[in-house]
Design an enzyme around this catalytic site. Structure first.
Site, PDB file in Angstrom:
ATOM      1  N   SER A 266       0.840  -1.205   0.000  1.00 55.50           N
ATOM      2  CA  SER A 266       0.000   0.000   0.000  1.00 55.50           C
ATOM      3  C   SER A 266       0.871   1.249   0.000  1.00 55.50           C
ATOM      4  CB  SER A 266      -0.888   0.006   1.246  1.00 55.50           C
ATOM      5  OG  SER A 266      -0.089   0.305   2.377  1.00 55.50           O
ATOM      6  N   LYS A 267       0.204   2.363  -0.214  1.00 53.23           N
ATOM      7  CA  LYS A 267       0.902   3.641  -0.216  1.00 53.23           C
ATOM      8  C   LYS A 267       1.590   3.871   1.136  1.00 53.23           C
ATOM      9  CE  LYS A 267      -0.476   8.447  -0.240  1.00 53.23           C
ATOM     10  NZ  LYS A 267       0.745   8.811   0.405  1.00 53.23           N
ATOM     11  N   ARG A 268       0.935   3.399   2.193  1.00 49.58           N
ATOM     12  CA  ARG A 268       1.506   3.578   3.526  1.00 49.58           C
ATOM     13  C   ARG A 268       2.860   2.871   3.667  1.00 49.58           C
ATOM     14  NH1 ARG A 268      -2.529   1.344   6.486  1.00 49.58           N
ATOM     15  NH2 ARG A 268      -3.963   1.937   4.847  1.00 49.58           N
ATOM     16  N   ASP A 271       5.402   5.108   2.109  1.00 51.35           N
ATOM     17  CA  ASP A 271       5.717   6.258   2.975  1.00 51.35           C
ATOM     18  C   ASP A 271       6.606   5.806   4.136  1.00 51.35           C
ATOM     19  OD1 ASP A 271       4.136   7.710   1.333  1.00 51.35           O
ATOM     20  OD2 ASP A 271       2.377   7.725   2.657  1.00 51.35           O
ATOM     21  N   GLU A 289      -1.772  16.701  -0.939  1.00 49.95           N
ATOM     22  CA  GLU A 289      -0.633  15.856  -0.576  1.00 49.95           C
ATOM     23  C   GLU A 289       0.111  15.443  -1.854  1.00 49.95           C
ATOM     24  OE1 GLU A 289       0.267  11.561   1.491  1.00 49.95           O
ATOM     25  OE2 GLU A 289      -1.803  12.141   1.115  1.00 49.95           O
TER      26      GLU A 289
END
Ligand code: GLU
Length: 508
Positions: A266-268, A271, A289
């Protein structure tokens, strides 16, 4: 069926930036189409207007262009015969199919309000049943299966809101042949009466997807594993619409997994671990963002594509580096794995490094020129090209070149403090002075002759060359590591090398 021209589609919904998993789906579709001399389409599935994100469609198009996997038909590409390729623009054509399904008894109108649906769900929860609208619960709800015919007619004429639902058979085995997974068998009692169409004239994904794949003559549906649970429903729709003989073959691709632990990438994760999960930078129009992209991080599109190709597919041998053309030749759905593919950000960098090395010195020089000009570098092209030749062995990205090799153009101002602390000793000045003198007297100044000179000077002074090698490197480049030292020395030339050694003696 056998003789049909291969036609595949990438059918994203414009709900945000394209995740790299989506790019991989597009890539496999592209490879499959090219391999079989077929067509590759881009269809935009925007029936869910609530989830529409401005800019997302353009982002998808730009991403495919950057990757070099352009559809030959579809939104933003080519002039295919099946336009429009945006589902919102195809809206008028879906109603007839919903009505056909109702007429054949395979779908029905449902008038239940949100409150009534919530109430049914609560009721089912209490009784421990599945809280879906299905063959059991539909008998207790407000729909054209339970209401008298004229009541149904009146409601529709009065403009009451309705949806059209598929009538899933009560107890039937639904079989889906998946080219990657084999037979997938589902009991219809486990399926629910999904909404196909709404009274505002909009089809849902399921109906639009089937109607479009049929009318666009799609032969193979290659998509993410998250759509596997929908496949039995799609098979039933083909059957009920009378299109089973031209139903596409299905292939559901494995998920991309987190680098650490389990679960979908996922994008998380990006990050958290500092790598992009999107091909291009994305500026979220709502939150403002900014999410980083592979392009902006300095990845070459061919390296990115090569890396993605191997996430879930492997070649017949151990080869890892493939041009797009080689991928087309090698690709087959049989070698796509069923298991999820763990994403490895370090491997992504490795791919870029390989592609950096594969690029010619001339091409990299050209790519680097704008930055060098900005830095005021005046060196001639041959010199720069030779510097590039040495630097490219050490970097993963072009944007690292300046920090890796600015000393080819300006004498170092600072010297690696750790190395100086560790390596500079009392006798060091003497050695550097001695070496400077020896270099000055040399006739030629090649990497081979300077290396010999360095060694004899050290040995003459009773110093093992290995002990002063890194020190010499720091004097010349300021850095503790880098490309072959005597290659650097040869390129800088005698005058500059002598100047740098002198400067070190002044500093110390
Ligand atoms: N619109 C779906 C998506 O966003 C496409 C699924 C399919 O390829 O059938 O992924």
């Amino acid at each position: 069926m056998e003789n049909r021209k291969v036609r595949v589609r990438f059918a994203p919904s414009p709900t945000g930036p394209l995740h790299i998993g989506g790019v991989r789906t597009a890539l496999y579709n592209y490879l499959f189409a090219k391999k079989h001399g077929g067509d590759f389409l881009l269809r935009i599935e925007d029936t869910d207007q609530d989830r529409f994100v401005p800019g997302a469609e353009n982002y998808i198009i730009e991403s495919l262009k950057w990757c070099g996997i352009c559809p030959n038909e579809g939104v933003g590409f080519g002039d295919g015969h099946h336009a429009p390729y945006r589902q919102s623009e195809r809206k008028p054509m879906y109603r007839a199919y919903a009505e056909q399904l109702i007429a054949s008894g395979n779908a029905y109108y449902a008038f239940d309000t949100k409150e009534e649906l919530d109430e049914m769900r609560k009721r089912m929860e209490v009784s421990g049943g599945t809280h879906a609208y299905n063959a059991i619960t539909r008998q207790t709800m407000k729909n054209s299966l339970t209401l008298p015919e004229d009541d149904v007619k009146q409601r529709i004429e009065a403009g009451q809101a309705y949806v059209v639902r598929i009538k899933i058979p009560r107890n039937e085995e639904v079989r889906v042949l998946d080219l990657i997974r084999g037979w997938v068998i589902v009991q219809s009692s486990q399926m629910d009466d999904k909404v196909l169409f709404k009274s505002d004239g909009m089809p849902t994904y399921h109906l639009a997807n089937i109607v479009d794949d049929y009318t666009m003559q799609i032969t193979h549906v290659i998509r993410g594993e998250e759509w596997l649970p929908s496949a039995p429903l799609h098979v039933l729709l083909y059957r009920y619409l009378g299109w089973e003989n031209v139903m596409p073959q299905f292939a559901h691709l494995p998920l991309l997994l987190k680098p650490d632990g389990n679960g979908k990438l996922s994008k998380r994760d990006g990050d958290r671990l500092g790598f992009p999960v999107f091909p291009l930078e994305w500026n979220d129009p709502a939150t403002k963002e900014v999410s980083s992209g592979y392009r902006e991080r300095g990845y070459f599109p061919d390296a990115f594509i090569n890396m993605l190709a191997l996430l879930g597919w492997h070649s017949s041998g151990n080869q890892e580096l493939f041009t797009l053309e080689e991928l087309v030749n090698e690709f087959s759905l049989e070698r796509v794995s069923k298991a999820g593919a763990k994403f490895d950000p370090e491997k992504a960098k490795w791919f870029n490094q390989q592609y950096l090395r594969k690029r010619s010195d001339e091409e990299l020089t050209e790519l680097w020129m704008p930055e060098l000009t900005e830095k005021g570098v005046k060196a001639d092209q041959t010199y720069i090209r030779k510097a590039v030749h040495l630097i490219k062995e050490k970097g993963n990205f072009l944007h690292e070149f300046w920090s890796l090799g600015s000393y080819f153009f300006i004498a170092p101002e600072k010297y690696d403090a750790d190395v100086m602390k560790k390596r500079w000793s009392e006798g060091s000045s003497k050695f550097i002075a001695e070496l400077k003198g020896a270099f000055e007297t040399m006739e030629g100044f090649s990497s081979a002759t300077t290396e010999v000179q360095f060694k004899t000077t050290a040995e003459k002074m009773g110093i093992p060359p290995g002990q002063v090698m890194q020190l010499l490197r720091v004097c010349i480049s300021g850095l503790g590591g880098g490309p072959a030292l005597f290659g650097i020395i040869e390129l800088l030339g005698k005058d500059e090398v002598v100047r740098r050694l002198e400067k070190m003696l002044d500093v110390k």
